[in-house]
Design an enzyme around this catalytic site. Sequence first.
Site, mmCIF file in Angstrom:
data_model
loop_
_atom_site.group_PDB
_atom_site.id
_atom_site.type_symbol
_atom_site.label_atom_id
_atom_site.label_comp_id
_atom_site.label_asym_id
_atom_site.label_seq_id
_atom_site.Cartn_x
_atom_site.Cartn_y
_atom_site.Cartn_z
ATOM 1 N N TYR A 183 58.108 14.990 21.723
ATOM 2 C CA TYR A 183 57.114 15.955 22.184
ATOM 3 C C TYR A 183 57.781 17.258 22.640
ATOM 4 C CZ TYR A 183 53.188 17.953 24.690
ATOM 5 O OH TYR A 183 52.182 18.785 25.111
ATOM 6 N N TRP A 239 57.351 21.982 22.724
ATOM 7 C CA TRP A 239 56.895 23.230 22.124
ATOM 8 C C TRP A 239 57.923 23.881 21.213
ATOM 9 C CZ3 TRP A 239 53.046 27.304 23.727
ATOM 10 C CH2 TRP A 239 51.870 26.723 24.201
HETATM 11 N N1 LIG Z 1 54.612 18.498 36.790
HETATM 12 C C1 LIG Z 1 54.119 18.941 35.628
HETATM 13 N N2 LIG Z 1 54.788 18.704 34.490
HETATM 14 C C2 LIG Z 1 54.304 19.154 33.316
HETATM 15 C C3 LIG Z 1 53.106 19.911 33.265
HETATM 16 C C4 LIG Z 1 52.409 20.162 34.488
HETATM 17 O O1 LIG Z 1 51.338 20.805 34.525
HETATM 18 N N3 LIG Z 1 52.953 19.669 35.648
HETATM 19 N N4 LIG Z 1 52.640 20.397 32.071
HETATM 20 C C5 LIG Z 1 52.999 19.631 30.884
HETATM 21 C C6 LIG Z 1 52.648 20.361 29.663
HETATM 22 S S1 LIG Z 1 51.009 20.856 29.540
HETATM 23 C C7 LIG Z 1 53.523 20.592 28.651
HETATM 24 S S2 LIG Z 1 52.937 21.261 27.195
HETATM 25 C C8 LIG Z 1 54.940 20.186 28.757
HETATM 26 C C9 LIG Z 1 55.908 21.171 28.080
HETATM 27 O O2 LIG Z 1 57.131 20.561 27.878
HETATM 28 P P1 LIG Z 1 58.099 20.993 26.666
HETATM 29 O O3 LIG Z 1 57.330 21.464 25.502
HETATM 30 O O4 LIG Z 1 59.056 19.875 26.438
HETATM 31 O O5 LIG Z 1 58.860 22.219 27.340
HETATM 32 P P2 LIG Z 1 59.738 23.381 26.679
HETATM 33 O O6 LIG Z 1 60.530 23.947 27.800
HETATM 34 O O7 LIG Z 1 58.863 24.319 25.935
HETATM 35 O O8 LIG Z 1 60.702 22.603 25.726
HETATM 36 C C10 LIG Z 1 61.015 23.014 24.431
HETATM 37 C C11 LIG Z 1 62.489 22.756 24.173
HETATM 38 O O9 LIG Z 1 62.754 23.097 22.809
HETATM 39 C C12 LIG Z 1 63.963 23.840 22.731
HETATM 40 N N5 LIG Z 1 63.920 24.647 21.493
HETATM 41 C C13 LIG Z 1 63.484 25.917 21.327
HETATM 42 N N6 LIG Z 1 63.582 26.273 20.040
HETATM 43 C C14 LIG Z 1 64.109 25.222 19.375
HETATM 44 C C15 LIG Z 1 64.447 24.983 18.007
HETATM 45 O O10 LIG Z 1 64.279 25.819 17.129
HETATM 46 N N7 LIG Z 1 64.962 23.755 17.697
HETATM 47 C C16 LIG Z 1 65.160 22.782 18.633
HETATM 48 N N8 LIG Z 1 65.666 21.622 18.242
HETATM 49 N N9 LIG Z 1 64.839 22.987 19.934
HETATM 50 C C17 LIG Z 1 64.314 24.182 20.282
HETATM 51 C C18 LIG Z 1 63.998 24.655 24.000
HETATM 52 O O11 LIG Z 1 65.311 25.050 24.305
HETATM 53 C C19 LIG Z 1 63.397 23.664 25.013
HETATM 54 O O12 LIG Z 1 64.382 22.896 25.645
HETATM 55 O O13 LIG Z 1 55.292 20.053 30.146
HETATM 56 C C20 LIG Z 1 54.443 19.142 30.834
HETATM 57 N N10 LIG Z 1 54.972 18.896 32.155
HETATM 58 N N1 LIG Z 2 53.126 31.873 31.249
HETATM 59 C C1 LIG Z 2 52.861 30.633 30.791
HETATM 60 N N2 LIG Z 2 51.669 30.358 30.227
HETATM 61 C C2 LIG Z 2 51.389 29.087 29.782
HETATM 62 C C3 LIG Z 2 52.362 28.057 29.832
HETATM 63 C C4 LIG Z 2 53.631 28.383 30.439
HETATM 64 O O1 LIG Z 2 54.534 27.521 30.539
HETATM 65 N N3 LIG Z 2 53.837 29.670 30.888
HETATM 66 N N4 LIG Z 2 52.071 26.796 29.351
HETATM 67 C C5 LIG Z 2 50.936 26.661 28.437
HETATM 68 C C6 LIG Z 2 50.510 25.261 28.327
HETATM 69 S S1 LIG Z 2 51.507 24.184 27.454
HETATM 70 C C7 LIG Z 2 49.350 24.800 28.838
HETATM 71 S S2 LIG Z 2 48.896 23.165 28.566
HETATM 72 C C8 LIG Z 2 48.432 25.669 29.585
HETATM 73 C C9 LIG Z 2 47.959 24.952 30.853
HETATM 74 O O2 LIG Z 2 46.832 25.546 31.382
HETATM 75 P P1 LIG Z 2 46.170 24.889 32.704
HETATM 76 O O3 LIG Z 2 46.379 23.434 32.684
HETATM 77 O O4 LIG Z 2 44.774 25.353 32.827
HETATM 78 O O5 LIG Z 2 47.039 25.594 33.838
HETATM 79 P P2 LIG Z 2 47.875 25.213 35.133
HETATM 80 O O6 LIG Z 2 48.769 26.390 35.327
HETATM 81 O O7 LIG Z 2 48.504 23.874 35.054
HETATM 82 O O8 LIG Z 2 46.790 25.167 36.307
HETATM 83 C C10 LIG Z 2 45.840 26.215 36.521
HETATM 84 C C11 LIG Z 2 45.327 26.219 37.936
HETATM 85 O O9 LIG Z 2 44.633 25.012 38.235
HETATM 86 C C12 LIG Z 2 44.551 24.910 39.649
HETATM 87 N N5 LIG Z 2 44.362 23.498 40.006
HETATM 88 C C13 LIG Z 2 45.260 22.498 39.950
HETATM 89 N N6 LIG Z 2 44.724 21.334 40.390
HETATM 90 C C14 LIG Z 2 43.447 21.598 40.735
HETATM 91 C C15 LIG Z 2 42.356 20.809 41.227
HETATM 92 O O10 LIG Z 2 42.453 19.597 41.456
HETATM 93 N N7 LIG Z 2 41.163 21.438 41.422
HETATM 94 C C16 LIG Z 2 40.995 22.765 41.163
HETATM 95 N N8 LIG Z 2 39.784 23.273 41.335
HETATM 96 N N9 LIG Z 2 42.002 23.534 40.704
HETATM 97 C C17 LIG Z 2 43.211 22.969 40.483
HETATM 98 C C18 LIG Z 2 45.875 25.444 40.168
HETATM 99 O O11 LIG Z 2 45.648 26.216 41.334
HETATM 100 C C19 LIG Z 2 46.421 26.253 38.987
HETATM 101 O O12 LIG Z 2 46.754 27.590 39.325
HETATM 102 O O13 LIG Z 2 49.108 26.873 29.963
HETATM 103 C C20 LIG Z 2 49.749 27.515 28.856
HETATM 104 N N10 LIG Z 2 50.151 28.839 29.261
HETATM 105 MO MO LIG Z 3 50.773 22.034 27.529
#
Ligand SMILES: Nc1nc2c(c(=O)[nH]1)N[C@H]1C(S)=C(S)[C@@H](COP(=O)(O)OP(=O)(O)OC[C@H]3O[C@@H](n4cnc5c(=O)[nH]c(N)nc54)[C@H](O)[C@@H]3O)O[C@H]1N2
Ligand SMILES: Nc1nc2c(c(=O)[nH]1)N[C@H]1C(S)=C(S)[C@@H](COP(=O)(O)OP(=O)(O)OC[C@H]3O[C@@H](n4cnc5c(=O)[nH]c(N)nc54)[C@H](O)[C@@H]3O)O[C@H]1N2
Ligand SMILES: [Mo]
Length: 749
Positions: free
Chosen positions: A106, A108
């Site tokens: 998994y 990005w």
């Molecule tokens: N506590 C907490 N944890 C969360 C979340 C949260 O809300 N709270 N959100 C979750 C969510 S929604 C998501 S989507 C995940 C994201 O988690 P990830 O998608 O695993 O996070 P990234 O840092 O985007 O990791 C991408 C990796 O790919 C590498 N990479 C970049 N380009 C290339 C390439 O061309 N080839 C290869 N082989 N590697 C490459 C980058 O260096 C990086 O280490 O995190 C989750 N974790």
């Molecule tokens: N700059 C930037 N943008 C991103 C990403 C990134 O890494 N960087 N990641 C992308 C990815 S993979 C994803 S999945 C999306 C995620 O998008 P979301 O999941 O919507 O975003 P989050 O930043 O996890 O949370 C948004 C807000 O939810 C509120 N929140 C948390 N828990 C609760 C709750 O129990 N109740 C209420 N009412 N509010 C709550 C928090 O205050 C937080 O600021 O964002 C994407 N956009």
């Molecule tokens: Mo995500």
Amino acid sequence: MTRYFATHFGTYEVEKAPSGRCTLKPYRHDPAPAALGLHYLTLAEHDMRIAQPMVRRGWLAGDHGAKRGEDEFIAVEWDVAIAHVASELDRVRKTQGNEAIYAGSYGWASAGRFHHAQSQLKRLLNLLGGFTASRNSYSYGAASVLLPHVLGASYAGTNACAPSWDHIATRTDCLIAFGGFRLSNAQCDSGGLAEHSVADWVSQALARGMRLIVVSPDGSDAPPGPNVIHVPIRPNTDSALMLAMAHMLITRGTVDTEFVSRYVSGVEDFVAYVRGDDDHLPKSPRWAARITGVPEATIELLAEQLLLPTSLINMSWSLQRARFGEQPYWMAIALAALAGQIGKPGGGFAFGLGAMNSVGQPVRKLHAPGVKQGENPVETFIPVARLADMLARPGEYIDYDGQRLKLPDIRLIYWAGGNPFHHHQDLNHLRRVWKNPETVIVHEPVWTATAHHADIVLPTTLPFERNDIVASSNDRVIIANHQLCTPYAEARNDHDICLAIAEALGIAEAFHEGLSETEWLERLYAGYRSRYPELPEFKMFWAEGMATLDAGVKAPRSQVLLAKFIGDPLRFPLETPSGRIELRSEAIARFNYSTCPAQPAWLAPEEWLGAERAERYPLHLLTPQPANRLHSQLDVVGESAAHKINGREPVVLNRIDANTRGIGPGDTVRLYNDRGACLAGAVLSDTLLPGVVVLPTGAWYTPRDASDPMSLELGGNPNVLTSDIGSSQLAQGPAANSCLIEIERYSGS
Ligand SMILES: Nc1nc2c(c(=O)[nH]1)N[C@H]1C(S)=C(S)[C@@H](COP(=O)(O)OP(=O)(O)OC[C@H]3O[C@@H](n4cnc5c(=O)[nH]c(N)nc54)[C@H](O)[C@@H]3O)O[C@H]1N2
Ligand SMILES: Nc1nc2c(c(=O)[nH]1)N[C@H]1C(S)=C(S)[C@@H](COP(=O)(O)OP(=O)(O)OC[C@H]3O[C@@H](n4cnc5c(=O)[nH]c(N)nc54)[C@H](O)[C@@H]3O)O[C@H]1N2
Ligand SMILES: [Mo]
């Protein structure tokens, strides 16, 4: 001719100095370019790049993972590394079967349709007999399993439940946004984007007079503007608040009974639950006020908004990234249905407006296909966030969407394009069970914690070191990413690495199909063109660098959610068992899960401010997306590095909580619970609810002592604190946002 460089955070223009050095500038037609990508090219020669293939010393000596994550690496030649990988893959599939290979992989990675690390890896492994895969996402784990039961399978995807912004801008009277709009999230989109327009849509709606009520623990989730009201709420209690709103509609006789009788199934059971017929507990505003901290009068005011001609309830994705995260989504659908708002342009419910740029954009979508991954002959899978459970308890069973899944016995992990030591919860537990497999192979451009926790590390290029086509499935723009510089040191493209392995195992032909990189790009592009014949031919696209569907037209494609079903429910029933919106699901009732009842409900998580555990750990930790980077990417450079406090991730806490603990702005603080501890730099807020703490994800996991399984983490990675429990037996999604902690001022060295 302008050269473009497209990333997950937007598109940039490339400026090439006579020396050949390139820099990035914002794309001139982007109304709100994201600063976080401007520094991408500083990774080109960064100290954190991996220069050569590396093999862990203990693995070579046959330690079976004992020192994984704390060991030295030995640089090897590419042919040696490839031979190791090929023979390990071959050994494991022949002795243990392909199921023993976990390559859910998994993550990005980088934008780019051809050099998409995961697709390349899965294509290779499928040709070799397959692997244990993962299902669903960390983004939308709970929703994607629940929604098929409530709305039908077509509504499972992240972008499937959003009315379009043009309707909101012109028609919505009141938008109630649970989780609000963390507008920095709209800087990103998986696969790339050209125009950041969410902030603009929001201000258009507000300027017209739309009321925006942001229900969130964090006042900074409310964007600036007229008519914006912030309603603070205790984390994880949103479904209780919405139940009380439903209670108001029901007891005051303002339910749209005509709508409900035409479109909804199971409303009687839902109403009985709201009234408390069985549990003698009416879900009244008074009941909800005690749970949520939202005053009764405010709850009444919120319910009244649903009676306006057009009102819309939006839920951030974060709400379902919590224990029982299925419930608030189901509740939002229930409320919008009771109010008869579904099917109105700009009305009803929405999931994830503002979570990414593409959600709700009124454009034609490319549905960009990538490299074909082929068929996986292995049927075994896990819900993606059950990674550590799988490694910890092979042979045991878990519940998932009505099935009993047997956890496979994984001997080899293969990861390309993701960073589980960023994204997974309870990292100290993950570190322990990550030692169980015999071999871990990782492709990475930089020395992330995941690379440090591998046995074989294969250095990859970054996107500016290769040619590619960048296009998001949910956007209308295709960009030609021209290679800007030569690959760093010995780094190779994921495709070339997989091809070398395919050669070593005698399946090169099937893998590359005789195509070079350019020919692959042409083939992918031809796929878009056969669907959208108005696109220019490849040569012209490549020379111009960009192609856009409906170029110049701002809103060519509006969307009303569930419009066909609402228009004619008999001819266009939903793909649910009843053909209607299910406020009671007989299917879920049959699963008989204590953690997911058959109709939307409020269930108290093990960790929230009302839990017993809050006596020891009185602060609720939220871990949203970082504003200044994408997850863990680019953490060490540019905007992300510039916003650190003493080199650590900023953590936001309420001034009162800080004062009682003797914490001042800029102090180094220690966040801890039974699962782990990390350091961060304190930022004080007056608009964050007292008792709530915000530490965004993505600081690189940096244990002070790699050999200590409970080591203090130094950079501010919140996942040493979060819980690895599933959202429920239904979806088993990640539940990172249900986490209790304590904080203290840190005086150590
Ligand atoms: N506590 C907490 N944890 C969360 C979340 C949260 O809300 N709270 N959100 C979750 C969510 S929604 C998501 S989507 C995940 C994201 O988690 P990830 O998608 O695993 O996070 P990234 O840092 O985007 O990791 C991408 C990796 O790919 C590498 N990479 C970049 N380009 C290339 C390439 O061309 N080839 C290869 N082989 N590697 C490459 C980058 O260096 C990086 O280490 O995190 C989750 N974790
Ligand atoms: N700059 C930037 N943008 C991103 C990403 C990134 O890494 N960087 N990641 C992308 C990815 S993979 C994803 S999945 C999306 C995620 O998008 P979301 O999941 O919507 O975003 P989050 O930043 O996890 O949370 C948004 C807000 O939810 C509120 N929140 C948390 N828990 C609760 C709750 O129990 N109740 C209420 N009412 N509010 C709550 C928090 O205050 C937080 O600021 O964002 C994407 N956009
Ligand atoms: Mo995500």
